[in-house]
Enzyme design. Structure first.
Site, short mmCIF file in Angstrom:
data_model
loop_
_atom_site.label_atom_id
_atom_site.label_comp_id
_atom_site.label_asym_id
_atom_site.label_seq_id
_atom_site.Cartn_x
_atom_site.Cartn_y
_atom_site.Cartn_z
N LEU A 1 3.29 2.25 1.97
CA LEU A 1 3.66 2.89 3.24
C LEU A 1 5.17 3.03 3.38
O LEU A 1 5.66 4.07 3.83
CB LEU A 1 3.08 2.11 4.41
N PHE B 1 22.37 -1.76 13.45
CA PHE B 1 21.66 -0.57 13.94
C PHE B 1 20.21 -0.63 13.47
O PHE B 1 19.83 -1.43 12.65
CB PHE B 1 22.34 0.72 13.48
N TYR C 1 15.28 -2.76 -1.01
CA TYR C 1 15.79 -1.39 -0.97
C TYR C 1 16.47 -0.91 -2.24
O TYR C 1 16.77 0.28 -2.36
CB TYR C 1 16.72 -1.24 0.24
N ARG D 1 0.82 -1.22 0.00
CA ARG D 1 0.00 0.00 0.00
C ARG D 1 0.85 1.26 0.00
O ARG D 1 0.37 2.35 0.27
CB ARG D 1 -0.96 -0.02 1.19
#
Length: 428
Positions: free
Chosen positions: A106, A428, A136, A104
């Site tokens: 987000l 991290f 990514y 969607r």
């Protein structure tokens, strides 16, 4: 940081915005759900330590009572680049989308919101650790460092070679976790400036979490043994942390030692710390999950075949270029040369034709040009070349980069590859 709304129907009911400190319990529950972990306890105490206004995002679904259904966090870091300079970067973490709200847009909304703000703050790049490989690249990120761990059979390896140099007059002492919170930050700061790909500074909350002063429910933590190496003058030059499982084969010890932290400012110090690790009684196997790609550990053994690659060896930190001239101007280069790159970047940050030039003194630059390109590639591949982890020649062989001028890939590799390969030990 303002509200972002999607342009179509139902998604207009999902609000992406920064969370307030009062909303940290909601964000804490949402991130546990997004990472498929049971919410076994309230992690708000730790979330307050890491909270920065405007840097924690969430998507709130107003058709479901305003429930948080996605999370995102970023914070400022410095990245050590080839040559020892540091680059301001935007470190991205805590990225989740609930399984009920996938596909969607987000993640795209949160990512684009953050990258715009990062560029405005002066970050030259963004970094993250990708849980899944195929997510990514579409945002311009490419693998920038690798994890390179080992599993060592102590008996088969024969232990460390006896001729390895160690510091004259040095000593190793075990320390408490309270002591390491005092010693560790300065030692890590000195170390990270020597290692391309390292990030820092490690925040105070990092040391508190990793030494057990604070805990985060749902995450296993076992108190390690920690030892510090000091030189003849008493200055700390390295540390090692490790845990040992309690495993016996009948009446015979069969324990595994797992190194959790390893910092050394020089090779002799590293050798001395490894001698300690290999001397621990009852240990039959040693696991070191994340070392540099060019770390010589197997060659330090009497029989290098006693070390086998860790099964989690893979890409580790990913990078996305936001300011090409600033990034390439900060690093050093191994050889003089010049290539023109044509970069495709749908987000625009790295798009265009760039002349990458390096001088004989190791300085260099990457500037816009209108010349005909020598190489053509996408933003993720451009990012993977930046620290020198990847090579243009290998990308060309994999059809991830197009060599227009014969020899241009090799010329780029000569400039970008450095003697010390980039490595980042910190998640991290």
């Amino acid at each position: 940081m303002g509200t972002s709304a999607a342009a179509n129907g139902q998604d207009q009911q999902i609000e992406v915005r920064a969370v307030t400190e009062d909303e940290l319990p909601v964000w804490d529950r949402a991130i546990a759900r997004g990472f498929l972990r049971p919410h076994v306890g309230d992690g708000t105490e730790y979330r307050k330590l890491i909270f920065e206004p405007g840097r924690m995002l969430a998507a709130f679904d107003h058709t479901d009572g305003g429930r948080a259904v996605a999370t995102f966090r970023s914070f400022d870091q410095e990245l050590t680049v080839p040559g020892g300079a540091t680059l301001p970067v935007d470190a991205i973490t805590a990225v989740t989308v609930n399984s009920t709200h996938r596909r969607r847009g987000l993640l795209s909304r949160m990512m684009r919101h953050d990258l715009v703000a990062a560029r405005e703050r002066g970050s030259a790049a963004a970094i993250l650790i990708a849980a899944e490989y195929n997510i990514y690249g579409r945002f311009g990120f490419g693998p920038a460092t690798r994890a390179n761990g080992w599993r060592i059979d102590v008996q088969r390896s024969g232990g460390l070679r006896p001729d390895l140099p160690v510091p004259d007059g040095g000593r190793i002492d075990f320390v408490t976790l309270e002591e390491i919170r005092k010693i560790g930050p300065d030692l890590h700061e000195r170390w990270r400036l020597t290692q391309p790909g390292a990030i820092g500074p490690r925040a105070d909350y990092w040391w508190k979490l990793n030494t057990g002063e604070v805990t985060l429910p749902g995450y296993d933590w076992k108190e390690p043994f920690v030892a510090v190496h000091r030189d003849a003058g008493g200055t700390a030059t390295g540390l090692v942390g490790y845990t040992v499982d309690d495993d016996w084969d009948g009446s015979y010890p069969n324990c595994t030692l797992t190194v959790t932290e390893f910092l050394a400012l020089d090779r002799p110090t590293a050798n001395a710390l490894l001698r300690l690790v290999f001397s621990v009684d009852w240990v039959r196997r040693i696991t070191i999950a994340n070392r540099g790609v060019d770390d010589p550990l197997p060659l330090l053994l009497n029989d290098p075949r006693g070390a086998v690659p860790h099964e989690e060896n893979a890409d580790f930190m990913w990078l996305r270029l936001l300011d090409v001239p600033a990034a390439f101007g900060a690093r050093r280069y191994a050889a003089p040369g010049r290539v023109v790159l044509e970069v495709t970047d749908p987000e625009g940050y790295a798009a265009g034709r760039w002349a990458l030039e390096a001088d004989a003194d190791g300085t260099g630059r990457c500037t816009p040009t209108g010349e005909e390109p020598d190489l053509a590639l996408g933003a993720p591949q451009f990012a993977s070349l930046y620290l020198g982890t990847e090579t243009a020649s290998r990308l060309a062989a994999a059809a991830l980069l197009r060599e227009i001028r014969p020899g241009a890939a090799a010329a780029a590799d000569l400039m970008l590859r450095m003697p010390i390969q980039p490595w980042n030990p910190d998640g991290f």
